[in-house]
Design an enzyme around this catalytic site. Structure first.
Site, mmCIF file in Angstrom:
data_model
loop_
_atom_site.group_PDB
_atom_site.id
_atom_site.type_symbol
_atom_site.label_atom_id
_atom_site.label_comp_id
_atom_site.label_asym_id
_atom_site.label_seq_id
_atom_site.Cartn_x
_atom_site.Cartn_y
_atom_site.Cartn_z
ATOM 1 N N GLU A 1 11.693 -11.559 8.295
ATOM 2 C CA GLU A 1 12.010 -11.732 6.881
ATOM 3 C C GLU A 1 13.105 -10.754 6.518
ATOM 4 O OE1 GLU A 1 11.373 -13.698 3.202
ATOM 5 O OE2 GLU A 1 10.308 -14.017 5.087
ATOM 6 N N ASP B 1 28.011 -4.094 12.386
ATOM 7 C CA ASP B 1 26.653 -3.660 12.056
ATOM 8 C C ASP B 1 25.851 -3.399 13.330
ATOM 9 O OD1 ASP B 1 24.628 -2.918 10.351
ATOM 10 O OD2 ASP B 1 23.876 -4.949 10.040
#
Length: 888
Positions: free
Chosen positions: A93, A209
């Site tokens: 999630e 990232d």
């Protein structure tokens, strides 16, 4: 977030945290320039909620919950089909969506995949473009260490999705810890990550990232790089390339702060070197089991502060400080090459990192093979130690014997070198002193009344003779360079800038020749003697940007030379010079907050050296007052008038205690104090100090010198405040003539004086003359500073004021809007000019019946003025009354 905004955030936080909790919000809101991002960041750092919380309301709670349920209603469920895959269940999630595990529906073979889906409540045009961009990037990559792209599209409910290879495994840090991998195996895993990033870079993609959670390791020990959701196409030729600004904003929102490079935090240009930083951070984590910076319980802003301002701790030091004995045992192996590799990758300036991921990989391989790495100087001892490590045990004894001999030789050579350096330094100083004395004796003999039959000889004629003799002097270039710099300094002080410039160029030639041929070529003091004088000359001749670049370069050189044989005494002296020069350069470039820091550094170090009684005490004591005057100048420009007055009085006291004839330094301090007292509305006191300073300068300098011009300008300001406008205007016109004669009409002072004359003619309602002066001033500033400057904003503000007086409201709105934009770009510090420009723009808006918008600018202007002068001050009252009149 730019560096200027970040500096304001830190200043607000540092002050606000000293206040009671109930006062913090009000202080931050009042001093944040109305910037919501600044307010939010500071309140977060203080632990104050950005929005005042209202009591819970049952209706609102039910409505919000129902809304969320409706928006999330269409998230994938177990059994749903996406293409040929049946959803098994959720596996992750995120802030914008979910990841589901799915299995191929056909039974001929088994295949599991991961499906990323955006939540319906996050389906915006920006997010959809970002999602499609990720699909495009993943579809173009095919590498064993990158999670494979399988497909993508939209569900029947309109939710974008991506189907990816399902990687069953652990994050790379978890894998290393659970399997208790040694350093060598951790580096092998890291090399797989490097291979994936190198491949991405070769395909013109920057990941942006890189962090442990985006690197998984499966049961076979194979690395998989995940999540190209905020990756950047280096050459974006897509039809959406014009939306890069949107992606930049979205990237800033989803970026993981703890793993970001400094340029990512600042919103600067992102290149492959940003990934080099991310890789360095990952390698640090792998080697030490800790991230670069401890972000536990830290806010986003405090993490950004660490990334921008804090130096990382070397891996070996991190391990050494760890409580875990297993981690502590790694310290010895990390010390040296691996420390160097990690720290080079983590440099804050991108240009100081490895130039590419390939070069980072090369150094790791060289380390593993015991060859010298590129990130470390190739000294003899370093190369020998690497040679031993590469050789087998059978040659170890021979190698040790050679190293023993070499070590003994090095010790003897170093001791001899120290003795030689000390002897050479003493001989050098004696020889230079002797030659300098001989040269100056000849100069003064030439100026003797006996030679000139009693004729009066001026200082300038002596200097001119010295400059001529110097050009014909047959001597070591080192000595000629020093003499040239000395003469250039005197010419500079006399305002003879052309002669000073010629001698500076001459000195640069001698320095270059000295480096090649002089017996004193090892002396690096010439660079700082010459640089300091050249910087001073650039400031006096109006080349402000060039002066800032020069002093900044000298500062960087000094930091390096501190470890290259420069004595601590000389380091202190040059540091004080350069910091003072940087203060002046930043001030002339309109950046007063930065100027204040450097002036304070210069003064603090001066006082420390004097208190310790070090070598340069006499020289620094003579110049100590000027350090106070620089600091007092910046305190005034940053609005702390009381502190400015106190500091300047202290400097004047120090200067007068030297018991020497009134000097130009004293005159400078008196003029600075007069300027500060004017801000405090103490005009009579200010006039006394200004007249005293002007008289000292007239006694020493010739008519038209830049310092006489400055004193005249100060008196003109005082008379204008006393409403003696005719006297003030005549003095400004006299200044204009002096500047033209001494500096030329292309010097910034000429345009500055014209701007001042424009302001004065507005006060006497001579609008035609004001228009003429102001337009000419604006045109000159544009030519002098084509990239923008505080001076341009100042004259635009005056032009806007003129338009208001002439009831040309549309012209005022346009001109003042330009002034505000220029201030925001070139001089964003809180200042009187900032307040005045906002106030005048608010007046124009009131006249245009935009009362709500006008109130915003009125509030900002009056807040600044209140903080600077108090509500009873003339500056506050004058603009306050004009604003109230505009409301009628």
């Amino acid at each position: 977030m730019d560096q200027q905004k970040w500096s304001l955030i830190k200043d607000l936080f540092n002050h606000a945290q000293t206040l009671p909790k109930e006062q913090q919000r009000g202080y931050v809101t009042e001093h944040s320039n109305g910037d919501s991002e600044i307010i939010a960041n500071v309140l977060e750092m203080l632990g104050v909620d950005d929005q005042k919380q209202s009591p819970p309301n049952l209706t609102n709670i039910v409505a919000a919950t129902a809304s969320d349920l409706l928006l999330d209603e269409q998230v994938l469920r177990v059994g749903d089909l996406v293409e040929h895959f049946e959803v098994v269940g959720p596996i992750g999630e995120g802030g914008m969506g979910s990841v589901f595990l799915a299995k191929r529906k056909e039974n001929d073979f088994e295949q599991f995949v991961a499906i990323k889906v955006i939540h319906r409540k996050h389906i915006t045009s920006q997010n959809v473009r970002r999602f499609r961009r990720e699909r495009q990037i993943l579809a173009s990559l095919n590498h064993k260490n990158i999670a494979s792209f399988i497909g993508g599209g939209e569900t029947q409910q309109g939710q974008p999705y991506i189907i990816l290879e399902y990687v069953k495994g652990l994050t790379i840090t978890q894998y290393c810890q659970q399997n208790n991998l040694n350093i060598e195996l951790r580096i092998e895993l890291f090399k797989q990550v490097l291979a994936a990033v190198i491949y991405a870079h070769q395909n013109l993609i920057v990941h942006r990232d890189i962090k442990p959670s985006n690197v998984l390791v499966n049961a076979q020990g194979e690395v998989k790089l995940l999540d190209f959701g905020i990756a950047k196409l280096i050459q974006d030729t897509s039809e959406n390339s014009n939306t890069s600004g949107d992606f930049t904003q979205e990237f800033a929102r989803v970026l993981t702060p703890a793993n970001a490079s400094p340029e990512q935090v600042l919103g600067s240009n992102i290149t492959t070197r940003s990934d080099v930083y991310g890789l360095g951070a990952l390698l640090m984590h792998l080697l030490t089991d800790e991230p670069v910076f401890d972000s536990t319980d830290s806010s986003k802003s405090s993490i950004e502060s660490m990334i921008l301002d804090s130096l990382p701790v070397r891996p070996s030091v991190k391990c050494m400080a760890c409580d875990d004995e297993n981690i502590r045992s790694r310290a010895k192996a990390l010390k040296g090459d691996l420390d160097t590799i990690v720290m080079k990758a983590l440099q804050k300036e991108p240009e100081r990192r490895y130039s590419s991921t390939e070069h980072l990989l090369e150094d790791i391989i060289r380390h593993q093979q015991n060859y010298p790495i590129s990130a470390k100087p190739d000294s003899v001892t370093y190369r020998v130690s690497k040679f031993i490590q590469r050789n087998t045990l059978s040659t170890l004894f021979v190698s040790l014997f050679v190293v023993s001999l070499l070590s003994a030789s090095i010790i003897i050579m170093q001791q001899s070198k120290v003795i030689q350096q000390e002897r050479d330094s003493a001989v050098q100083q004696a020889f230079v002193a002797k030659e300098t004395a001989r040269f100056m004796t000849n100069i003064f003999d030439a100026a003797s009344p006996n030679v000139h039959a009693g004729e009066s000889i001026s200082v300038k004629s002596v200097l001119d003779q010295a400059a001529t003799d110097l050009a014909n002097l047959q001597n070591d270039p080192f000595i000629k360079a020093q003499l040239s710099i000395t003469l250039a300094k005197v010419y500079n002080q006399l305002g003879e800038y052309q002669q000073s410039s010629g001698l500076i160029e001459q000195a640069e030639g001698y320095v270059s020749e000295s480096t090649r041929t002089s017996v004193f070529s090892g002396d690096i003091s010439l660079k700082y003697l010459l640089g300091n004088e050249k910087g001073s000359l650039l400031l006096n001749t109006g080349q402000y940007k060039e002066a800032l670049q020069l002093f900044s370069a000298l500062s960087a050189d000094l930091a390096r030379d501190q470890f290259q044989g420069l004595s601590s005494d000389n380091f202190d002296l040059y540091y004080i010079w350069i910091e003072h020069g940087l203060g002046s350069a930043y001030s002339y470039n309109g950046l007063e907050e930065k100027a204040l820091v450097h002036y304070q550094n210069s003064l603090t170090r001066s006082e420390q050296v004097i208190a310790m009684g070090k070598v340069h005490v006499d020289e620094l004591t003579k110049d100590l007052a000027s350090r106070y005057f620089g600091l007092g100048h910046s305190l005034r420009h940053t609005g702390d008038f009381a502190a400015s007055s106190e500091v300047l009085l202290r400097g004047i006291e120090i200067e007068k205690s030297l018991n020497r004839p009134p000097s130009l330094d004293l005159a400078h301090g008196l003029n600075q104090l007069a300027s500060t007292l004017t801000k405090l509305d103490e005009f009579d006191k200010a006039e006394v100090y200004a007249l005293e300073g002007l008289q000292i300068r007239r006694d020493i300098l010739e008519y038209g010198h830049i310092e006489i011009i400055a004193s005249t300008g100060m008196l003109s300001n005082i008379y204008a405040k006393q409403k003696q406008f005719s006297k003030s205007i005549e003095m400004r016109k006299d200044m204009l003539d002096m500047v033209e004669q001494a500096l030329g009409i292309e010097h910034p002072f000429y345009a500055t004086v014209m701007n001042a004359l424009g302001k004065l003619h507005i006060l006497v309602s001579d609008y035609d003359s004001a228009q003429s002066y102001l337009v000419s001033s604006h045109q000159k500033f544009i030519r002098l500073f084509p990239e923008g400057h505080k001076h341009i904003a100042d004259v635009l503000t005056t032009l806007g004021d003129l338009a208001l007086h002439q009831a040309q409201n549309d012209e005022a709105l346009m001109t003042l809007s330009k002034a505000l934009k220029m201030l925001a770009e070139k001089a964003p510090d809180i200042s009187h000019l900032m307040a005045k420009t906002n106030a005048l723009y608010g007046i124009a808006l009131y006249r245009d019946n935009q009362g709500e918008k006008a109130l915003e600018y009125e509030t900002k202007a009056l807040t600044i003025l209140k903080n600077l002068y108090g509500e009873e001050g003339n500056e506050y009252q004058g603009l306050y009354q004009r604003i109230q009149a505009a409301k009628l």
